[in-house]
Design an enzyme around this catalytic site. Sequence first.
Site, short mmCIF file in Angstrom:
data_model
loop_
_atom_site.label_atom_id
_atom_site.label_comp_id
_atom_site.label_asym_id
_atom_site.label_seq_id
_atom_site.Cartn_x
_atom_site.Cartn_y
_atom_site.Cartn_z
N ARG A 226 2.21 -7.94 -7.91
CA ARG A 226 3.22 -7.28 -7.05
C ARG A 226 4.50 -8.08 -7.13
NH1 ARG A 226 3.44 -5.13 -0.90
NH2 ARG A 226 2.28 -3.48 -1.96
N HIS B 18 4.75 2.35 -7.63
CA HIS B 18 3.65 1.86 -6.78
C HIS B 18 2.43 2.75 -7.05
CE1 HIS B 18 1.60 -0.25 -3.76
NE2 HIS B 18 2.15 0.23 -2.67
N GLN C 91 -0.85 3.19 -4.79
CA GLN C 91 -0.64 3.90 -3.52
C GLN C 91 -0.84 5.41 -3.70
OE1 GLN C 91 0.40 2.63 -0.26
NE2 GLN C 91 -0.17 4.73 0.31
N ASP D 178 8.76 7.06 3.76
CA ASP D 178 8.62 5.62 3.47
C ASP D 178 9.84 4.94 4.08
OD1 ASP D 178 8.00 3.13 2.34
OD2 ASP D 178 8.69 3.66 0.33
N CYS E 40 3.10 5.58 3.60
CA CYS E 40 2.36 4.53 2.87
C CYS E 40 2.20 3.27 3.71
CB CYS E 40 3.06 4.22 1.56
SG CYS E 40 4.79 3.77 1.74
N ARG F 156 -6.56 2.92 0.45
CA ARG F 156 -6.04 1.96 -0.52
C ARG F 156 -7.18 1.12 -1.09
NH1 ARG F 156 -1.19 0.01 -0.57
NH2 ARG F 156 -1.71 -0.25 -2.75
N1 NVA Z 1 9.18 1.34 -0.78
C1 NVA Z 1 8.45 0.33 -0.07
C2 NVA Z 1 6.98 0.55 -0.21
C3 NVA Z 1 6.12 -0.40 0.56
C4 NVA Z 1 4.66 -0.17 0.36
C5 NVA Z 1 8.86 -1.05 -0.57
O1 NVA Z 1 8.97 -1.24 -1.78
O2 NVA Z 1 9.06 -1.95 0.26
N1 CP Z 2 1.42 0.42 1.37
C1 CP Z 2 1.46 -0.85 0.93
O1 CP Z 2 1.57 -1.14 -0.27
O2 CP Z 2 1.33 -1.76 1.91
P1 CP Z 2 1.48 -3.35 1.76
O3 CP Z 2 2.94 -3.62 1.43
O4 CP Z 2 1.07 -3.91 3.06
O5 CP Z 2 0.61 -3.80 0.62
#
Ligand code: NVA
Ligand code: CP
Length: 312
Positions: free
Chosen positions: A107, A134, A137, A229, A270, A298
């Site tokens: 990540r 992502h 997800q 989101d 999400c 998830r």
């Molecule tokens: N768009 C958000 C998704 C978090 C799961 C981010 O990248 O922070």
């Molecule tokens: N939805 C999601 O990816 O959550 P986290 O950022 O907590 O992993």
Amino acid sequence: MVDLKGRSFLTLKDFTKEEIEYLLDLAGTLKANKKKGITGNSLKGKNIALIFEKPSTRTRCSFTIGCIDEGGHPEYLGKDDIQLGHKESIEDTARVLGRMFDGIEFRGFKQEYVEKLAKYSGVPVWNGLTDDYHPTQILADFLTLKEQFGKVEGLKFVYVGDGRNNMANSLMIGSAKMGVHFTILAPKDLWPEQGLVELCEGYAKESGATITVSDDIHAVEGADALYTDVWCSMGEEDKAAERIALLKPYQVNKELVKLTKKDSTVVMHCLPAVKGNEITEEVFEDNAEVIFDEAENRMHTIKAVMVATLGE
Ligand code: NVA
Ligand code: CP
């Protein structure tokens, strides 16, 4: 017969409808088994690296628990724990980790990093979120849709908010592949890249999906699911004032939900959510059951990805 052994999971662009369906079915089976107290041994003897440049609750816990449930060993490598990003290149980090680990989750910021990890490590690499995509997800979201509606194909799915972030991109790709009628509802300044829209229109031609990008809130009419989101993704916190000004008319609130003209519309997220921005507390709580099913899913879907690509 679908066989994903040895494959990386970097973006849904690399997967066919049949392969995505296979992962959703496997996740459903693993979930049903876990509810009966049955876990597996598919990852026995496997060591799995979990690299996190950005924070995470759901993704980190899903990889950790999914791995342990299947007999594997997860190792969390936070951004300040390893040389990556400080003293060592992604190529060298990949080659070292590939000698020690059987699979790697990443990540972080750059999609290029997760792709280089896959190229240089020689082991399956799974994208746990980048600035662009992502993909794990989306599997959880589609498993949740299947649980709610018995199918994903043919549903009308409207994503509301920052239409060019990792979630919007990945939902568009997944929907286009799976035959979902997908709309991005966002102000023009936050529309997705035209090149990606065109790519998805190509997938949609094959699957029977439709792709719509609109700035008109009436585009929610007839939606089976609304999805939102955060307005500022991780790393974009300095854009808060600008985003609030742009996105205020696109908040998922009671009025917007009413515009679907349907009683059965579910609202998804999400998570993590910023209540009062992209969604009101009221709409969030009305849909909490579905939203937390998504969060639970998830784990089952990420476990399915690891089992399918690395499991015995
Ligand atoms: N768009 C958000 C998704 C978090 C799961 C981010 O990248 O922070
Ligand atoms: N939805 C999601 O990816 O959550 P986290 O950022 O907590 O992993």
